[in-house]
Design a protein around this motif. Structure first.
Motif, short mmCIF file in Angstrom:
data_model
loop_
_atom_site.label_atom_id
_atom_site.label_comp_id
_atom_site.label_asym_id
_atom_site.label_seq_id
_atom_site.Cartn_x
_atom_site.Cartn_y
_atom_site.Cartn_z
N GLU A 199 0.82 -1.21 0.00
CA GLU A 199 0.00 0.00 0.00
C GLU A 199 0.86 1.27 0.00
N ARG A 255 1.55 4.16 -2.99
CA ARG A 255 1.39 5.60 -2.76
C ARG A 255 2.66 6.36 -3.13
N ASN A 297 -5.17 -4.82 -0.67
CA ASN A 297 -4.00 -3.94 -0.78
C ASN A 297 -3.98 -3.12 -2.05
N SER A 334 -4.73 -0.28 -4.71
CA SER A 334 -5.12 1.13 -4.60
C SER A 334 -6.03 1.50 -5.73
#
Length: 72
Positions: A33, A37, A70, A72
């Motif tokens: 995760e 990002r 997990n 995104s």
């Protein structure tokens, strides 16, 4: 400056290579995760355009499969 289609393909190919080089290290250090990002912060729209390809590449090369929670 106008970028030709060929130049754009070269840039995209080099960017994807850079993403693939860094992604496994990011996952190892930060987890999926946070790695995702951070990749988005570094590569912006390019990451969003190719993240599924990178995830599949990573899964294939590591034998790991990321869990749905997990993504995104």
């Amino acid at each position: 400056m106008n970028i030709t289609k060929t130049e754009n393909r070269i840039i995209n190919s080099l960017t994807l290579s850079c993403i693939k080089h860094n992604y496994p290290e990011f996952v190892a250090e930060f987890g999926y995760e946070d790695a995702d990002r951070r990749m988005e912060n570094l590569f912006g729209a390019t990451w969003n355009d190719c993240k599924e390809l990178v995830w599949q590449w990573h899964d294939f090369n590591t034998g790991e499969v990321r869990s749905v929670s997990n993504e995104s």
